[in-house]
Design a protein around this motif. Structure first.
Motif, PDB file in Angstrom:
ATOM      1  N   GLY A   1      14.540 -42.186 -75.243  1.00 26.99           N
ATOM      2  CA  GLY A   1      15.093 -43.486 -75.240  1.00 26.99           C
ATOM      3  C   GLY A   1      16.719 -43.229 -75.610  1.00 26.99           C
ATOM      4  O   GLY A   1      17.521 -44.314 -75.514  1.00 26.99           O
TER       5      GLY A   1
ATOM      6  N   ARG B   1      10.805 -38.227 -79.720  1.00 28.81           N
ATOM      7  CA  ARG B   1      11.446 -38.489 -78.327  1.00 28.81           C
ATOM      8  C   ARG B   1      12.138 -36.778 -77.799  1.00 28.81           C
ATOM      9  O   ARG B   1      12.005 -37.173 -76.920  1.00 28.81           O
TER      10      ARG B   1
ATOM     11  N   ASP C   1      16.477 -48.748 -62.375  1.00 28.70           N
ATOM     12  CA  ASP C   1      15.715 -47.804 -63.116  1.00 28.70           C
ATOM     13  C   ASP C   1      15.040 -47.618 -62.375  1.00 28.70           C
ATOM     14  O   ASP C   1      13.779 -46.850 -62.736  1.00 28.70           O
TER      15      ASP C   1
ATOM     16  N   ARG D   1      15.384 -53.449 -59.693  1.00 24.86           N
ATOM     17  CA  ARG D   1      16.507 -53.453 -61.524  1.00 24.86           C
ATOM     18  C   ARG D   1      16.298 -51.727 -61.115  1.00 24.86           C
ATOM     19  O   ARG D   1      15.998 -50.865 -60.474  1.00 24.86           O
TER      20      ARG D   1
ATOM     21  N   MET E   1      17.529 -44.780 -71.643  1.00 26.70           N
ATOM     22  CA  MET E   1      17.728 -45.520 -70.541  1.00 26.70           C
ATOM     23  C   MET E   1      16.954 -46.568 -71.665  1.00 26.70           C
ATOM     24  O   MET E   1      15.307 -46.118 -71.682  1.00 26.70           O
ATOM     25  N   THR E   2      17.011 -47.917 -72.098  1.00 33.22           N
ATOM     26  CA  THR E   2      16.279 -49.246 -71.918  1.00 33.22           C
ATOM     27  C   THR E   2      16.055 -50.218 -71.381  1.00 33.22           C
ATOM     28  O   THR E   2      17.188 -50.082 -70.938  1.00 33.22           O
ATOM     29  N   THR E   3      14.606 -50.595 -71.617  1.00 34.52           N
ATOM     30  CA  THR E   3      14.503 -51.846 -69.952  1.00 34.52           C
ATOM     31  C   THR E   3      15.112 -52.795 -71.429  1.00 34.52           C
ATOM     32  O   THR E   3      14.450 -53.478 -71.819  1.00 34.52           O
TER      33      THR E   3
ATOM     34  N   ARG F   1      13.757 -42.124 -70.268  1.00 35.85           N
ATOM     35  CA  ARG F   1      13.475 -43.058 -70.509  1.00 35.85           C
ATOM     36  C   ARG F   1      12.428 -43.257 -72.077  1.00 35.85           C
ATOM     37  O   ARG F   1      11.918 -43.465 -73.035  1.00 35.85           O
TER      38      ARG F   1
ATOM     39  N   PHE G   1      14.709 -39.698 -64.590  1.00 35.05           N
ATOM     40  CA  PHE G   1      14.993 -41.410 -64.988  1.00 35.05           C
ATOM     41  C   PHE G   1      13.233 -41.570 -66.310  1.00 35.05           C
ATOM     42  O   PHE G   1      13.871 -42.418 -66.755  1.00 35.05           O
ATOM     43  N   VAL G   2      12.625 -40.494 -65.575  1.00 30.66           N
ATOM     44  CA  VAL G   2      11.655 -40.859 -66.972  1.00 30.66           C
ATOM     45  C   VAL G   2      11.480 -40.287 -68.032  1.00 30.66           C
ATOM     46  O   VAL G   2      11.481 -40.680 -68.608  1.00 30.66           O
TER      47      VAL G   2
ATOM     48  N   SER H   1      21.534 -39.564 -76.423  1.00 28.17           N
ATOM     49  CA  SER H   1      20.279 -40.679 -77.074  1.00 28.17           C
ATOM     50  C   SER H   1      20.847 -40.186 -78.775  1.00 28.17           C
ATOM     51  O   SER H   1      20.909 -40.918 -79.672  1.00 28.17           O
TER      52      SER H   1
END
Length: 262
Positions: free
Chosen positions: A245, A127, A33, A31, A247-249, A242, A238-239, A189
């Protein structure tokens, strides 16, 4: 004998407790991310080790780049830097003096604070505030690493900064990446449209590259200072993405379920 081998193969298959961890790690490492921030951290650690070792390799590389840039950047008449506007771009990663205020206002941190508060109120969500907290923690890490490295700058005649902070990783680049980058991710976001997110990403990328270029152009930082800050703070974003919100996996099973429900 054959039945025994078949049984062991089945027990170690992808759906079994023995096979799933390895398969899960492989899927995770594929991935972006996951592997992109790990690669960025790897680049930073290599540069960090070279800075701590004070090797001639990194120093000679930076000196060659510095000399080449400064030969182009400085005027042949009075030796002053060409294009004074570039200094103003470099200052975007630092502070500005406001009349009546005893300390400089750090523009990136101010932007991150304001954007996080406004977006938290708009989204009625924690968030954005958590993302800003991660950003401030990352900036604290940059300051700590600068103090540990104690690296002299290109224009300081072999001396470190007066407040005992070295030049690696670049603080102005870190401020830009984390301060404005976190602000951009928080905004993304809220404004979730594809065109809005592309515009935010393009503006942030252009700003980060412009500040990094201006720091080298003005002889404020070595090129490796800027690159190290790009790598470290890029991984930290990247943290932030996440937590904010942005970037979501989605697991393959979850994606298939979403496709069926849609």
């Amino acid at each position: 004998m054959t039945d025994t081998r078949m049984a062991s193969d089945t027990a170690a298959g992808p759906g079994s407790p023995l096979g799933e961890p390895a398969s899960g790690w492989r899927r995770a490492l594929r991935r972006p991310d996951v592997w992109v921030p790990l690669a960025l951290l790897g680049v930073f650690l290599v540069l960090w080790a070279l800075v701590l070792a004070r090797p001639t390799f990194l120093t000679s590389f930076d000196v060659r780049v510095r000399d080449h840039v400064q030969n182009t950047a400085r005027s042949d008449v009075d030796g002053a830097h060409r294009w004074p506007l570039i200094k103003s771009v470099a200052d975007l990663g630092g502070g500005v003096t406001v009349p009546g205020v005893p300390v400089q206002i750090q523009l990136p941190m101010a932007a991150m604070t304001v954007v996080s508060l406004i977006c938290a109120a708009v989204r009625r969500n924690w968030r954005p505030l958590a993302a800003a907290a991660i950003g401030f923690a990352a900036l604290g890490l940059v300051l700590l690493l600068k103090a540990i490295g104690d690296r002299p700058g290109p224009g300081m005649a072999g001396q470190a900064l007066t407040d005992r902070l070295g030049y690696f990783p670049s603080g102005h680049t870190g401020n830009t990446m984390i301060g404005y980058g976190t602000s951009a991710l928080i905004l993304a976001s809220v404004f979730t449209g594809r065109h809005a997110r592309r515009a935010i990403a393009a503006a942030m990328t252009s700003l980060a590259l412009a500040v990094g270029f201006s720091l080298v152009w003005m002889n404020y930082h070595w090129l490796s200072d800027v690159l190290g800050s790009y790598a470290l703070c890029g991984a930290a974003l990247f943290v932030v993405a996440r937590v904010s919100g942005t970037m979501t996996t989605t697991t393959p099973a979850g994606a298939a379920s979403s496709a069926r429900s849609g």
